[in-house]
Design a protein around this motif. Sequence first.
Motif, PDB file in Angstrom:
ATOM      1  N   VAL A 472       9.512 -36.598  -9.762  1.00 40.84           N
ATOM      2  CA  VAL A 472       9.511 -36.162  -8.371  1.00 40.84           C
ATOM      3  C   VAL A 472       8.063 -36.038  -7.894  1.00 40.84           C
ATOM      4  N   LEU A 473       7.737 -36.762  -6.817  1.00 41.50           N
ATOM      5  CA  LEU A 473       6.434 -36.596  -6.184  1.00 41.50           C
ATOM      6  C   LEU A 473       6.664 -35.787  -4.921  1.00 41.50           C
ATOM      7  N   VAL A 474       5.930 -34.702  -4.785  1.00 38.31           N
ATOM      8  CA  VAL A 474       6.151 -33.861  -3.615  1.00 38.31           C
ATOM      9  C   VAL A 474       5.038 -34.102  -2.602  1.00 38.31           C
ATOM     10  N   VAL A 475       5.435 -34.393  -1.377  1.00 30.96           N
ATOM     11  CA  VAL A 475       4.473 -34.673  -0.317  1.00 30.96           C
ATOM     12  C   VAL A 475       4.455 -33.497   0.638  1.00 30.96           C
ATOM     13  N   ARG A 476       3.247 -33.053   0.952  1.00 34.49           N
ATOM     14  CA  ARG A 476       3.109 -32.014   1.968  1.00 34.49           C
ATOM     15  C   ARG A 476       1.946 -32.378   2.869  1.00 34.49           C
ATOM     16  N   GLU A 477       2.215 -32.448   4.138  1.00 37.40           N
ATOM     17  CA  GLU A 477       1.192 -32.758   5.138  1.00 37.40           C
ATOM     18  C   GLU A 477       0.343 -33.956   4.736  1.00 37.40           C
ATOM     19  N   GLY A 478       1.009 -35.009   4.320  1.00 44.15           N
ATOM     20  CA  GLY A 478       0.305 -36.250   4.049  1.00 44.15           C
ATOM     21  C   GLY A 478      -0.378 -36.338   2.703  1.00 44.15           C
ATOM     22  N   HIS A 479      -0.266 -35.306   1.887  1.00 48.19           N
ATOM     23  CA  HIS A 479      -0.863 -35.332   0.555  1.00 48.19           C
ATOM     24  C   HIS A 479       0.242 -35.216  -0.489  1.00 48.19           C
ATOM     25  N   ILE A 480       0.030 -35.879  -1.623  1.00 50.99           N
ATOM     26  CA  ILE A 480       0.941 -35.636  -2.750  1.00 50.99           C
ATOM     27  C   ILE A 480       0.440 -34.375  -3.431  1.00 50.99           C
ATOM     28  N   THR A 481       1.231 -33.324  -3.374  1.00 49.85           N
ATOM     29  CA  THR A 481       0.749 -32.030  -3.871  1.00 49.85           C
ATOM     30  C   THR A 481       1.219 -31.749  -5.290  1.00 49.85           C
ATOM     31  N   ALA A 482       2.227 -32.476  -5.736  1.00 49.09           N
ATOM     32  CA  ALA A 482       2.686 -32.203  -7.096  1.00 49.09           C
ATOM     33  C   ALA A 482       3.450 -33.403  -7.637  1.00 49.09           C
ATOM     34  N   GLU A 483       3.368 -33.566  -8.949  1.00 48.73           N
ATOM     35  CA  GLU A 483       4.192 -34.559  -9.622  1.00 48.73           C
ATOM     36  C   GLU A 483       4.961 -33.808 -10.698  1.00 48.73           C
ATOM     37  N   ILE A 484       6.278 -33.849 -10.594  1.00 45.33           N
ATOM     38  CA  ILE A 484       7.093 -33.018 -11.475  1.00 45.33           C
ATOM     39  C   ILE A 484       8.031 -33.922 -12.258  1.00 45.33           C
ATOM     40  N   SER A 485       8.075 -33.741 -13.564  1.00 38.27           N
ATOM     41  CA  SER A 485       8.961 -34.583 -14.377  1.00 38.27           C
ATOM     42  C   SER A 485      10.401 -34.110 -14.218  1.00 38.27           C
ATOM     43  N   ARG A 486      11.335 -34.950 -14.606  1.00 41.10           N
ATOM     44  CA  ARG A 486      12.745 -34.625 -14.444  1.00 41.10           C
ATOM     45  C   ARG A 486      13.087 -33.298 -15.120  1.00 41.10           C
ATOM     46  N   ALA A 487      12.487 -33.104 -16.297  1.00 42.67           N
ATOM     47  CA  ALA A 487      12.815 -31.900 -17.066  1.00 42.67           C
ATOM     48  C   ALA A 487      12.352 -30.632 -16.350  1.00 42.67           C
ATOM     49  N   ASP A 488      11.197 -30.719 -15.667  1.00 43.70           N
ATOM     50  CA  ASP A 488      10.642 -29.523 -15.042  1.00 43.70           C
ATOM     51  C   ASP A 488      11.105 -29.333 -13.604  1.00 43.70           C
ATOM     52  N   ALA A 489      11.766 -30.337 -13.051  1.00 44.11           N
ATOM     53  CA  ALA A 489      12.109 -30.270 -11.626  1.00 44.11           C
ATOM     54  C   ALA A 489      13.280 -29.320 -11.399  1.00 44.11           C
ATOM     55  N   THR A 490      13.012 -28.297 -10.620  1.00 43.21           N
ATOM     56  CA  THR A 490      14.085 -27.400 -10.198  1.00 43.21           C
ATOM     57  C   THR A 490      13.961 -27.250  -8.693  1.00 43.21           C
ATOM     58  N   ALA A 491      14.991 -26.720  -8.071  1.00 45.22           N
ATOM     59  CA  ALA A 491      14.951 -26.524  -6.623  1.00 45.22           C
ATOM     60  C   ALA A 491      13.733 -25.696  -6.254  1.00 45.22           C
ATOM     61  N   GLU A 492      13.435 -24.690  -7.078  1.00 46.15           N
ATOM     62  CA  GLU A 492      12.328 -23.797  -6.777  1.00 46.15           C
ATOM     63  C   GLU A 492      10.985 -24.514  -6.893  1.00 46.15           C
ATOM     64  N   SER A 493      10.798 -25.265  -7.988  1.00 42.21           N
ATOM     65  CA  SER A 493       9.485 -25.885  -8.197  1.00 42.21           C
ATOM     66  C   SER A 493       9.208 -26.926  -7.123  1.00 42.21           C
ATOM     67  N   VAL A 494      10.225 -27.696  -6.735  1.00 46.48           N
ATOM     68  CA  VAL A 494      10.021 -28.725  -5.715  1.00 46.48           C
ATOM     69  C   VAL A 494       9.770 -28.068  -4.363  1.00 46.48           C
ATOM     70  N   MET A 495      10.574 -27.081  -4.037  1.00 50.90           N
ATOM     71  CA  MET A 495      10.419 -26.406  -2.746  1.00 50.90           C
ATOM     72  C   MET A 495       9.066 -25.711  -2.637  1.00 50.90           C
ATOM     73  N   PHE A 496       8.644 -25.120  -3.756  1.00 51.74           N
ATOM     74  CA  PHE A 496       7.349 -24.434  -3.755  1.00 51.74           C
ATOM     75  C   PHE A 496       6.234 -25.435  -3.450  1.00 51.74           C
ATOM     76  N   ALA A 497       6.309 -26.584  -4.122  1.00 47.78           N
ATOM     77  CA  ALA A 497       5.271 -27.591  -3.912  1.00 47.78           C
ATOM     78  C   ALA A 497       5.330 -28.146  -2.488  1.00 47.78           C
ATOM     79  N   ALA A 498       6.522 -28.209  -1.941  1.00 50.82           N
ATOM     80  CA  ALA A 498       6.664 -28.786  -0.602  1.00 50.82           C
ATOM     81  C   ALA A 498       6.128 -27.857   0.470  1.00 50.82           C
TER      82      ALA A 498
END
Lengths: 507, 344
Positions: A472-498
């Motif tokens: 999962v690559l998380v984009v916020r305001e035109g920047h990739i702010t986080a890259e999260i592997s499948r194992a670490d991806a949770t609703a919380e981690s993705v939302m936090f990065a977003a």
Amino acid sequence: MSSSTEPPTPALELNRIAKAFGAVIALTSGTLALQSGSIHALVGENGAGKSTLVKIIAGLYQRDSGEFLLDGKSVDFTSTAQSKAAGIAVIYQEPTLFPDLSVTENIFMGRQPTRSFGRIDRKRMHEEALGLFARLGVRLDPERPTLGLSIADQQLIEIAKAISLDAKVLVMDEPTAALSGIEVERLFAVARSLRDEGRALLFISHRFDEVFDLCDTVTIMRDGAYIDTSPIAETTVEQIVRQMVGRDVSALFPKEEAVIGDDVLVVEGLTEHGVFENVSFTVKSGEIVALAGLVGAGRSEIARAVFGVDPYSAGRVTIGGVTVPHRNPAAAMKLGLALVPEDRRKQGLVLETSVARNATMAIRSQLTRSGLLFTRPENAAAREWASRLEVKAAALDTEAGTLSGGNQQKVVLAKWLATKPTVLIVDEPTRGIDVGTKAEVHRLLSQLAGQGLAILMISSELPEVLGMADRVLVVREGHITAEISRADATAESVMFAATHAASEIAQ
Amino acid sequence: MTALIPAPTVGSRITRGLGSFVKARETGILLALVLVIVAATVKNPNFLFSSDGFRDLLLTPSILLLVAVGQAIVIITRNVDLSVGSVLGLTAYLTGRLFIDIPGIPVIAVFAIGIIAGGFLGLINGALVAFAKVPALVITLGTLYAYRGINVLWTGSDRINSSDMPASFLALGTQSIMFIPVLTIIAVVVLIIAAWYLRNQRGGRELYAIGSDPAAANLYGLKVTQRLLAAFILCGALAGLAGVLYAARYGTVSSQAGAGYELNAVGAAVIGGVAIFGGSGTVWGAAIGAYLLLTINRALPILGVQDFWQRAVVGALIIGAIVLDRVLALRQAKRLVEARGDLQ
């Protein structure tokens, strides 16, 4: 109502509201009760009918059946002017401003302060606008045209407009989708002060942290129907998600294991100032990479730039080591890139044209015989893909516009798969598609990855992102702010990065 | 997104820049007009420095000015009224008929009837556009022919002659007060009122809002239908007034009076900086556009440009104006993006 003590007459009450647009049923039973002095959250998946409900409250749509009470009295709004006059202010998902007019004029249009002979009092209007901005903590030149403002600024103007209306009921349809953290905080402060003044607020959001932070009551909708209302204090994120989805999330997306190979799509330092900055990522064969983030974060823009529809000022895109030329979608297609766009009705399909024509549109030149296009090879090619994707169309000559959303999406997919791509970019692949077909589209994407296709998937639906993506690559305001592997991806981690800048995430 | 853009530009400077930019759009046209007049006067001093020359300069475009002001108002709402030439023709003939059929009718009553008749024809346009939801281009193209057809049916091979109309009425078309033709005074008074209304009244601002984004105007709860009707009625009424003045100015009215005025009026508005997609521009611009358009027509023969080229020059002017607008709009959009969210 699940609350035990019977509350006073709600400021606004909707009971079993139904609304259909032709054959499409948007609402089957929308129920909602807003109390004065309260902030009420309305949550539900995309397509659950929230926006339709809002538009009925706004007077833009008229209900087919059901009750609509304002202060206990039944109302029938036939125009937005009527609901406005009755004290309802609505902030829509998409800002609706007049680009040629100044910020101030946009706020006060139709109710400008006037002097003798109905002359507009520009000075007072200017001062009132400054006052509103001070209250919102916004720094905007009130005299500039709204043309060229960012979505966030436009949204703030909408909020200023709604506040200046002095409404009893304030409806906010995803007002925070494009706002940054500070702006959201300011908005919440204003919302709380409005609540304390005794107004009723309806807040629609996909961000649960905001819902729990701001609201006191939550109503959940699913598939156009009311599910439940409960005080925020008595519920949890897990419970709300369960009620929203109505099933176990993990079972929804049968992800097949695929062999992940070498890098196929490589994007390096892609930049278009003000849209996205320094975006770098890779997608390997057999891999599904999700671009997650909030609406308006710049994900679709990145995809369009990679495909060559939109320009970029710096950076490089390569497929299998070959550079994809800048602004040349035809060349990108030749190199094996395919883009299933976000808006399938406008960008994906020619609605007035047959399924066969649509499905073969991207390979038309291969099907011509001495420059002429005949129906027979067209139908043959279309039939193959239609059957492989199980497009449920009565016949290949059916107009694409008459198909259901899910089947339309399959036709768009068929069109691109026919080009035998090596990289498939899908933008919101299941938006507005019913649950059953959704699962089918997911199965299909999963299969394609299994066959070695590199897939870049843009999605605003968290369960989809979590269920489908290998990374999962998380984009916020035109920047990739986080890259999260499948194992670490949770609703919380993705939302936090977003919702947080990269520097905050690192901490 | 604001944080992404380094925006050192000062907000107030932008505002000032914008103010002068808006002015520049109209001053540019004014400059072109002055240039044409100077060039023609250098070649033939009588163009400006004879009493007839000066009078013609002011008088000739006055009727078009009225029609162009109405047209500009409609275009600002993202519509267009192609029937104004036919409305002008009908009301001009009506004017003559009134004097013939009702001997001794007061001139003021003729004006009132002409304006009301024009307004009524405008109402038909507006109602068809607002309620049938058919683009104004198509509707008013239809009424262009329909109104002209009614005119031909009514007039036949007949024509109104100056002998049919009272001298006091005809004098309006030629008289001057303090060297300024009466017709020009009427046109300028109308222009000032229209400009004031568009700038200072809620209704006027809503016309801009509707043209800027019709869908947003609906969401906003503006009285779109009502405003559109008003714009078309006003446009028709001004064409009606122009028709009455046409009869006074030229003295003869046939069934083809005013043919082609619609395109001149659209041209004048566009040259004057009224955006063809609505939402921006001023009636001042349209008025100067009307003067430029007709003054060029008169100046080109003096400057030795062949007859045959004159229309091409007008065409080039219109295209040039649109290209200029496009370039300026793009530059402005860019500047606004850079300046967003920035104050002091």
